[in-house]
Structure formats: C-alpha cells, structure tokens
Design an enzyme around this catalytic site. Structure first.
Site, PDB file in Angstrom:
ATOM      1  N   HIS A  88     104.737 -46.392 -74.271  1.00  6.95           N
ATOM      2  CA  HIS A  88     105.186 -47.400 -75.232  1.00  6.95           C
ATOM      3  C   HIS A  88     104.473 -48.713 -74.937  1.00  6.95           C
ATOM      4  CE1 HIS A  88     107.765 -49.324 -78.154  1.00  6.95           C
ATOM      5  NE2 HIS A  88     107.952 -50.302 -77.286  1.00  6.95           N
ATOM      6  N   MET A 109     104.813 -40.350 -83.678  1.00  5.39           N
ATOM      7  CA  MET A 109     105.681 -41.364 -84.269  1.00  5.39           C
ATOM      8  C   MET A 109     106.978 -40.792 -84.840  1.00  5.39           C
ATOM      9  SD  MET A 109     103.871 -43.857 -83.406  1.00  5.39           S
ATOM     10  CE  MET A 109     104.774 -45.194 -84.164  1.00  5.39           C
ATOM     11  N   GLY A 156      94.412 -40.790 -81.573  1.00  3.08           N
ATOM     12  CA  GLY A 156      94.224 -39.995 -80.369  1.00  3.08           C
ATOM     13  C   GLY A 156      93.461 -40.673 -79.248  1.00  3.08           C
ATOM     14  N   SER A 157      93.546 -42.006 -79.138  1.00  3.54           N
ATOM     15  CA  SER A 157      92.792 -42.676 -78.072  1.00  3.54           C
ATOM     16  C   SER A 157      93.416 -42.415 -76.700  1.00  3.54           C
ATOM     17  CB  SER A 157      92.681 -44.177 -78.340  1.00  3.54           C
ATOM     18  OG  SER A 157      93.905 -44.835 -78.165  1.00  3.54           O
ATOM     19  N   ASN A 158      94.754 -42.388 -76.616  1.00  2.00           N
ATOM     20  CA  ASN A 158      95.383 -42.040 -75.341  1.00  2.00           C
ATOM     21  C   ASN A 158      95.129 -40.579 -74.991  1.00  2.00           C
ATOM     22  OD1 ASN A 158      96.785 -44.192 -73.863  1.00  2.00           O
ATOM     23  ND2 ASN A 158      97.937 -44.475 -75.758  1.00  2.00           N
TER      24      ASN A 158
END
Length: 204
Positions: free
Chosen positions: A112, A93, A15-17
């Site tokens: 991406h 994913m 969950g970094s984005n």
C-alpha cells in the site's frame, strides 16, 4: 518452505511491482517461481508483461460472474490449481472477502502506498497531500478481512515535498516499493516472519 517456492500474483494494472518481483527472482534475491499471474481485467498490462516472459497469465474477469463469491471461487480454484505457497497482490484493486482470506490464511501479502494505518484505501497520495502530511511511504502487510488493515511486515518512509503533486509523490514512493516488496517476500520464504497478534516479528 521448499527451496523453490511457488507464487501466485493478482494484478489489475500495469504490473510495475510485479516486474520488480520478477527481477528479484531472476537475480536470486527471491528463491521462488511465479506459477500464475491473474488479473480481473482483460486489458491489464500485467498480463501482457508476463505473457511475453512465458509466465502463465490468466484473466478472471469480474464482469463474467454474477456474484463476488463466484468470482472469488474462480480465483481460489486457479491459485489452488497452481499449488501456490504465497499469494501476492500487486495493484489488485479489489477488497477480498473473508472466504478468500481464509482460503490462504496468513499467506496473502499486499503493498500500500502510504504508512499504514494512515491513509488506507484508494487515492492514498491525494489524501496525503490534502492532509498536509510531511512524510509518506509504503507498507507491506499481510491481508486480513479489512481494507489495508492486516499485520504490517515492512514500512519505509519518503519525504513529502512542498511542491509535490500526486504524480511526483507516487513516483518517489514507487521506487521504494520496488525494493521493499521483494524484500518482504524473501523474508517470508526464508521463514523469518512470525505473526503475533497485530505484530509481525522478523526473526534473525
């Protein structure tokens, strides 16, 4: 688009984005609220991350559904329940079917870690290094029925260094991702994106 748009986020990993989007909302760069974060994996760190922030976190576990269609119907129902304006894929994913894509036509955004159409699919960094590319980067695009094949919104490049590993290249690209994804979301919510065939025009 309303003053405060509603986002639904699908995430499978750490969950970094997602965190970069939360941060952009907090400082007013994105005028939106995250209504729900959904993961297909009960152990996903993204769920823990948002639960601590009071954002609704829901697991729609793929293993509990007999078919992909049933799984995606559960996803759509959850997103529709929260009346989301835009679906954000943040490390989700799974390839989405035409059913899901059409349920949110031109309202699904993905990131991406390569300069599409080069190196689509999983293991992009490995593919970049194996091919010997000198430049990589990240791409924000709308989602269509294919794999990483939807109209491109934004791209930014990073150099590939001679001593790069998958991990070092991924870290360099990730820094760019954390800036570019919130920017693309903000452009969409400000009604500055116009899809014309395969091209996405950014309006002034």
């Amino acid at each position: 688009m309303t003053n405060t748009a509603v986002l639904g986020v699908l995430a499978s990993g750490r969950g970094s984005n997602l965190q970069s989007i939360i941060d952009a909302i907090d400082i007013g760069r994105i005028k939106a609220e995250i209504a729900v974060v959904i993961s297909d994996k009960p152990e996903a760190n993204a769920l823990k991350r948002v639960a601590e922030l009071g954002i609704p976190a829901v697991c729609v576990d793929r293993k509990l559904y007999d078919t992909k269609e049933e799984f995606e119907k559960a996803l759509v129902e959850e997103l529709e329940k929260h009346r989301v304006d835009l679906v954000i894929l943040a490390g989700f994913m799974r390839i989405l079917s035409p059913y899901f894509v059409n349920a949110f036509k031109n309202k699904i955004m993905n990131i991406h870690p390569s300069l599409l159409p080069a190196f689509p699919g999983a293991h992009a960094h490995r593919s970049v290094l194996e091919y010997g590319a000198k430049v990589s980067g990240c791409t924000i695009h709308f989602v269509d029925e294919g794999m990483d094949s939807g109209p491109i919104i934004l791209q930014e490049s990073v150099p590939v260094l001679d001593d790069d590993t998958e991990e070092t290249l991924a870290a360099r690209v990730l820094k760019v991702e954390h800036v570019l994804y919130p920017k693309a979301i903000a452009l969409y919510l400000e009604d500055k994106l116009e899809i014309n065939g395969r091209r996405v025009m950014i309006k002034e």
